[in-house]
Design a protein around this motif. Structure first.
Motif, PDB file in Angstrom:
ATOM      1  N   LEU A  30       3.173   0.787 -14.469  1.00  7.57           N
ATOM      2  CA  LEU A  30       2.550   2.095 -14.678  1.00  7.57           C
ATOM      3  C   LEU A  30       3.268   3.160 -13.846  1.00  7.57           C
ATOM      4  O   LEU A  30       3.442   4.301 -14.286  1.00  7.57           O
ATOM      5  N   TYR A  31       3.671   2.783 -12.656  1.00 10.73           N
ATOM      6  CA  TYR A  31       4.441   3.691 -11.801  1.00 10.73           C
ATOM      7  C   TYR A  31       5.819   3.941 -12.420  1.00 10.73           C
ATOM      8  O   TYR A  31       6.274   5.078 -12.504  1.00 10.73           O
ATOM      9  N   ASP A  87     -11.289  11.278 -23.215  1.00  9.46           N
ATOM     10  CA  ASP A  87     -10.998  12.520 -22.507  1.00  9.46           C
ATOM     11  C   ASP A  87     -10.260  12.327 -21.197  1.00  9.46           C
ATOM     12  O   ASP A  87      -9.575  13.225 -20.734  1.00  9.46           O
ATOM     13  N   TYR A  88     -10.472  11.178 -20.557  1.00 14.13           N
ATOM     14  CA  TYR A  88      -9.651  10.906 -19.366  1.00 14.13           C
ATOM     15  C   TYR A  88      -9.494   9.404 -19.164  1.00 14.13           C
ATOM     16  O   TYR A  88     -10.358   8.626 -19.534  1.00 14.13           O
ATOM     17  N   PHE A  89      -8.345   9.070 -18.612  1.00 14.98           N
ATOM     18  CA  PHE A  89      -7.997   7.672 -18.359  1.00 14.98           C
ATOM     19  C   PHE A  89      -7.904   7.419 -16.862  1.00 14.98           C
ATOM     20  O   PHE A  89      -7.253   8.189 -16.141  1.00 14.98           O
ATOM     21  N   THR A  90      -8.475   6.324 -16.430  1.00 11.73           N
ATOM     22  CA  THR A  90      -8.169   5.845 -15.083  1.00 11.73           C
ATOM     23  C   THR A  90      -6.909   4.999 -15.178  1.00 11.73           C
ATOM     24  O   THR A  90      -6.867   4.032 -15.948  1.00 11.73           O
ATOM     25  N   ILE A  91      -5.888   5.385 -14.414  1.00 14.52           N
ATOM     26  CA  ILE A  91      -4.613   4.665 -14.452  1.00 14.52           C
ATOM     27  C   ILE A  91      -4.211   4.308 -13.017  1.00 14.52           C
ATOM     28  O   ILE A  91      -4.102   5.183 -12.156  1.00 14.52           O
ATOM     29  N   HIS A  92      -4.035   3.018 -12.795  1.00  8.36           N
ATOM     30  CA  HIS A  92      -3.787   2.526 -11.433  1.00  8.36           C
ATOM     31  C   HIS A  92      -2.289   2.497 -11.121  1.00  8.36           C
ATOM     32  O   HIS A  92      -1.737   1.470 -10.731  1.00  8.36           O
ATOM     33  N   ALA A  93      -1.667   3.670 -11.251  1.00  5.99           N
ATOM     34  CA  ALA A  93      -0.215   3.734 -11.073  1.00  5.99           C
ATOM     35  C   ALA A  93       0.188   3.769  -9.602  1.00  5.99           C
ATOM     36  O   ALA A  93       1.362   3.629  -9.276  1.00  5.99           O
ATOM     37  N   GLY A  94      -0.779   3.964  -8.718  1.00  7.99           N
ATOM     38  CA  GLY A  94      -0.448   4.087  -7.293  1.00  7.99           C
ATOM     39  C   GLY A  94      -0.444   2.760  -6.540  1.00  7.99           C
ATOM     40  O   GLY A  94      -0.169   2.728  -5.337  1.00  7.99           O
ATOM     41  N   VAL A  95      -0.753   1.672  -7.235  1.00  7.19           N
ATOM     42  CA  VAL A  95      -0.753   0.353  -6.586  1.00  7.19           C
ATOM     43  C   VAL A  95       0.683  -0.184  -6.605  1.00  7.19           C
ATOM     44  O   VAL A  95       1.101  -0.838  -7.560  1.00  7.19           O
ATOM     45  N   ALA A 114      -1.926   4.235   1.952  1.00  2.00           N
ATOM     46  CA  ALA A 114      -0.604   4.152   1.315  1.00  2.00           C
ATOM     47  C   ALA A 114      -0.742   4.514  -0.168  1.00  2.00           C
ATOM     48  O   ALA A 114       0.058   5.279  -0.719  1.00  2.00           O
ATOM     49  N   GLU A 115      -1.786   3.984  -0.798  1.00  2.00           N
ATOM     50  CA  GLU A 115      -1.989   4.300  -2.212  1.00  2.00           C
ATOM     51  C   GLU A 115      -2.345   5.780  -2.394  1.00  2.00           C
ATOM     52  O   GLU A 115      -1.862   6.431  -3.322  1.00  2.00           O
ATOM     53  N   LEU A 116      -3.168   6.323  -1.498  1.00  2.00           N
ATOM     54  CA  LEU A 116      -3.564   7.730  -1.633  1.00  2.00           C
ATOM     55  C   LEU A 116      -2.340   8.640  -1.583  1.00  2.00           C
ATOM     56  O   LEU A 116      -2.247   9.615  -2.342  1.00  2.00           O
ATOM     57  N   LYS A 117      -1.404   8.303  -0.712  1.00  2.00           N
ATOM     58  CA  LYS A 117      -0.196   9.117  -0.620  1.00  2.00           C
ATOM     59  C   LYS A 117       0.590   9.048  -1.937  1.00  2.00           C
ATOM     60  O   LYS A 117       1.109  10.053  -2.419  1.00  2.00           O
ATOM     61  N   THR A 118       0.635   7.855  -2.518  1.00  2.00           N
ATOM     62  CA  THR A 118       1.316   7.701  -3.809  1.00  2.00           C
ATOM     63  C   THR A 118       0.551   8.448  -4.907  1.00  2.00           C
ATOM     64  O   THR A 118       1.173   9.036  -5.800  1.00  2.00           O
ATOM     65  N   GLN A 119      -0.764   8.443  -4.832  1.00  2.00           N
ATOM     66  CA  GLN A 119      -1.549   9.240  -5.787  1.00  2.00           C
ATOM     67  C   GLN A 119      -1.104  10.709  -5.720  1.00  2.00           C
ATOM     68  O   GLN A 119      -1.051  11.398  -6.734  1.00  2.00           O
ATOM     69  N   GLY A 120      -0.819  11.161  -4.518  1.00  2.00           N
ATOM     70  CA  GLY A 120      -0.367  12.541  -4.343  1.00  2.00           C
ATOM     71  C   GLY A 120       0.952  12.797  -5.060  1.00  2.00           C
ATOM     72  O   GLY A 120       1.106  13.793  -5.781  1.00  2.00           O
ATOM     73  N   GLU A 121       1.878  11.882  -4.907  1.00  2.00           N
ATOM     74  CA  GLU A 121       3.187  12.023  -5.579  1.00  2.00           C
ATOM     75  C   GLU A 121       2.985  12.054  -7.103  1.00  2.00           C
ATOM     76  O   GLU A 121       3.539  12.897  -7.816  1.00  2.00           O
ATOM     77  N   ILE A 178      -3.141  -5.265 -11.641  1.00  2.00           N
ATOM     78  CA  ILE A 178      -1.781  -4.780 -11.386  1.00  2.00           C
ATOM     79  C   ILE A 178      -1.127  -5.560 -10.242  1.00  2.00           C
ATOM     80  O   ILE A 178       0.053  -5.934 -10.318  1.00  2.00           O
ATOM     81  N   ALA A 179      -1.888  -5.818  -9.192  1.00  2.00           N
ATOM     82  CA  ALA A 179      -1.321  -6.565  -8.056  1.00  2.00           C
ATOM     83  C   ALA A 179      -0.867  -7.945  -8.517  1.00  2.00           C
ATOM     84  O   ALA A 179       0.228  -8.409  -8.164  1.00  2.00           O
TER      85      ALA A 179
END
Lengths: 527, 527
Positions: free
Chosen positions: B294-295, B250-258, B333-340, B281-282
């Motif tokens: 992922l980004y 039902d939902y995926f955690t995706i670390h696209a903001g790193v 920095a990641e949180l801001k990218t999460q927003g985008e 990812i790092a």
């Protein structure tokens, strides 16, 4: 004092692992502040060398019982470390209470002791006490106790309650719980016994207790009337105060703010009056159609307390007992009266704190703190939790730790612990341990948020140990080394686990800390 | 699906005491919202008569497993209650995702279901989803799940993590933990398995799970590379997404903001990167000197998710792992990218939430919430705790419940539970129960503070039961009836205790509630 020898043997004498007792010296040779140093292993650096990690020094409430060189006997009680200081004050005609001394500009040995303990200037300690913003509960007749300070500018403290009731417990068990409580970090201890042998139980506790002891004298007074509130009188109560100040009780909860006019304010409450003291006084007022005798005799009470430097913790007899009753008229009417009583007691030289709720939902916690500071002259606030929801009996250490951490952050100076048995029964030894650790967490989380200079050292040492996979150091730095070690052992077995650069949560391929280490080594090698 | 029969038998089928399953009907006959009604005994009034206490209806996450009329079999899985709804949408050429429907003004059966469940208007549900302020994670391939909503205007939800690692656990144990978790109140469930049999474990869980199931697809992708992050590729990851969306996650955690540029920001941290996905990812970015794939493939990812209405929970791979690292440049920095990424995903019709920390001291919690609302378009915030001090391993359910309750009050929509084993090992069944109850407390304390219309009913019923000494009702209303009953029984023995108008904490002479009752009767008699 015959039967407590067993008690001493029963108490787990196991001291904390990888720890040593270090005394910090003050300006005089008999001023030795106990601390516990936790020894850490070195960090292995990527280049094959090692880097030392300095020991972490932590606040230690266990008194002589926590000194491996001390071989005590509950028969003889603890050494009377403050006896000389008290006698010197008497001989040089200094005033008796810490408040009176502070106002005269005197820095007592007790003040110096707590300044060293908190890593803060003695003059700050004196000034905060002089203003009435902090107290050192230290009855001159309890010279066994090690000074500690309660006030907003200092580390947030926790109190533990023990005590038998008519139904359960024994003296042995209570002394054992006391030692158990100070081992885990209880800063003060209230003996709330209501059953048989109140005096004797208290004597055993006081003579062996390295932290301030508080009581609710009304409970013993009521025993003297065979449990009939309407038979209480000022004379019975006064005699009980005199008996307990002479014994060495360091602070009394006194429900002097429950005025007769406030009782009807509780009539539409969902759970009425939930404080034992508050209910007893309310019953007395209603039966006699008279004002609360504690309020009427307040000045005499203050003079009795002054003579032995017994502090007063003005009770909150009308505290809310459920979410529905929080912040209501009855509660705040009493709080305002607590303010009046605070100023009168301080004027007579008595050290004062105020008790606070209880059951309060999260969004109403801040108002409790701001009103108390405002109305009660900045005196320390000593709260019970507060419990933030009513629906989780058996978990009220947690429902209340949430509220306790928040109100501690906002300025409450001492948090009265709540055990998992709250609302259900009397705590046993395991419950005391859980309650103390839970409240150490709440107090420490508040200290971090307030930025106390000592607060973050232990957290940072733990975090570094985590990043380095120094498992033994993590256990040793924990508030509860024993339980963390055993939880770890459950899924990671064998000695090699202690050196593993991963844990069972993620397994070897997924450990983010190991991968971070790889990234750093990789980046470093390329530069 | 051979070996799980035992599982079904192993799970404590004991339903909650004095409870009955009641379905609330919606606008169509196949829309039945499960609730649990707790039956209460009457209050005995002073005049000898009795007053009925209405049953208390509580939110029920246990699905069919909590219906005594249901005799399920993990072999066959749960009934596919949403199958018709999904097919109807397909046949009438409605859009697939709840977000797309909401934007077109359509109130889906899922929206009506959650509106009834939360006692709020369907139109509010639709509007909040259309704005991106709430989500209903409900993959069209997981028709067994009962709709639930995650968003600031609704009840605060909790997630539980289960999953095996290379070292421990088995499929049987994971299915059992799933049923155990929803029994106690888990609103969603993440399967974080990293060891063998990932696909098969997930299949068992999905076919038997009445709540939304989330995963971190990166874990399975990494298994396909034998644990080598540098061998990961977009193709391997994409195939994993397709496999899991088809299965019904039902939902995926995706670390696209790193992002690659953020990795150096963690170099001076005390604990570096503590998210498994973030570290993987790092490592990939550093090894390949390329941007996070992922980004780079975000739009393709969104299109895959859209096709099955799989929601995305944008991971916080750089969340702080200790108090020292909280609210630092890497995290924000990641949180801001999460927003985008949030805005881009929402634009393509994907339901989005954002993951948040982690370890944060109390005074830095609020900033996390305000920035997330501000930067991430008001999408639901889904936080892990946060842990408010690092020094209490074995008690991190408590260190984090403090932070969880606070951030829930400030607006976090879902709280990821933490068990006592956090930082030490994998949770067993008892740990899952403790973690779930602890987080129900945090979520409920936040609901009370936010004033949700359903929140206080259960608290008030509990408080009235306390005042009336209706002990059985207190146990039955508790989040954990079993444990509260057993704690009470420890000190109060025999059947008479259940009717006693006092408890062992104060004993018969000191019970303030009994005395309050006396005062009220006394005052009443005189009027």
């Amino acid at each position: 004092m015959g039967t407590a020898q067993n008690t001493a043997d029963n108490v787990a004498h196991a001291l904390f692992p990888a720890s040593r007792r270090i005394y910090l010296r003050g300006s005089r040779s008999d001023l030795r502040v106990p601390t516990r140093q936790i020894l850490l292993s070195p960090t292995r650096l990527p280049n094959g060398t090692t880097e030392e990690n300095p020991p972490v020094t932590v606040y230690d409430t266990s008194g002589q019982w926590g000194d491996p060189a001390f071989h005590g006997d509950p028969h003889r009680g603890l050494p009377r470390i403050r006896e000389t200081w008290v006698n010197e004050r008497r001989n040089t005609r200094q005033p008796t209470t810490q408040l009176q001394c502070a106002r005269m500009g005197i820095i007592t040995p007790e003040m110096e002791f707590v300044a060293i303990r908190e890593n803060l200037p003695s003059e700050l300690v004196r000034a905060e006490i002089a203003r009435g913003h902090a107290i050192i509960p230290a009855n001159i007749n309890h010279p066994e106790s090690e000074p500690m300070i309660i006030g907003r500018r200092f580390l947030v403290k926790i109190n533990t309650n023990i005590g038998n009731s008519a139904l359960a417990s024994s003296i042995d068990a209570e002394v054992e719980k006391m030692r158990w409580s100070v081992k885990w970090g209880g800063d003060t201890l209230m003996d709330l016994s209501t059953g048989a042998n109140i005096h004797q139980t208290r004597e055993w506790i006081l003579r062996n207790c390295p932290v301030p002891v508080g009581t609710v004298p009304l409970y013993q007074a009521l025993e003297k009337t065979d449990g009939r509130p309407e038979s209480l009188s000022w004379e019975i109560y006064r005699d009980t105060l005199l008996e307990q100040t002479a014994q060495g009780v360091d602070y009394f909860t006194i429900h002097a703010g429950v005025l007769r006019d406030f009782v009807p304010l509780t009539s539409r409450r969902l759970t009425g009056i939930v404080s034992r003291g508050g209910a007893i006084i309310a019953k007395w007022c209603v039966s006699h159609k008279r004002e609360n005798f504690l309020y009427e005799h307040w000045d005499e009470i203050c003079d009795i307390l002054c003579a032995s430097d017994t502090a007063v913790s003005i009770g909150d007899g009308l505290r809310p007992g459920c979410i529905a009753d929080a912040n209501d008229d009855a509660q705040f009417a009493e709080l305002k009266t607590q303010g009046e009583l605070t100023r009168r007691a301080q004027a007579r030289g008595v050290q004062v704190m105020n008790e606070g709720p209880g059951h309060v939902p999260i969004h109403k916690i801040h108002e409790n703190m701001t009103r108390q500071i405002d109305w009660c002259n900045g005196a320390p606030f000593y709260t019970l939790g507060p419990v933030t929801t009513d629906i989780a009996p058996a978990y009220d250490h947690i429902t209340s730790a949430i509220g306790a951490a928040m109100i501690g952050w906002h300025g409450a100076s001492m948090l009265c612990y709540v055990t998992p048995k709250e609302h259900l029964g009397l705590p046993n030894r395991d419950d005391v341990r859980t309650g103390v650790i839970t409240y150490k967490i709440a107090a420490h989380a508040a200290d971090l948020a307030k930025g106390h200079p000592l607060a973050r050292i232990r957290d940072d040492a733990m975090s570094k140990a985590r990043f380095d996979f120094r498992w033994e150091d993590q256990f040793n730095l924990a508030l509860d080394p024993e339980l963390s070690r055993s939880y770890h052992a459950e899924t990671m077995q064998g000695n090699s686990a202690k050196n593993a650069h991963f844990c069972s949560m993620c397994g070897p391929n997924f450990c983010p800390m190991r991968i971070t280490g790889d990234i750093r080594r990789c980046t470093h090698a390329k530069n």
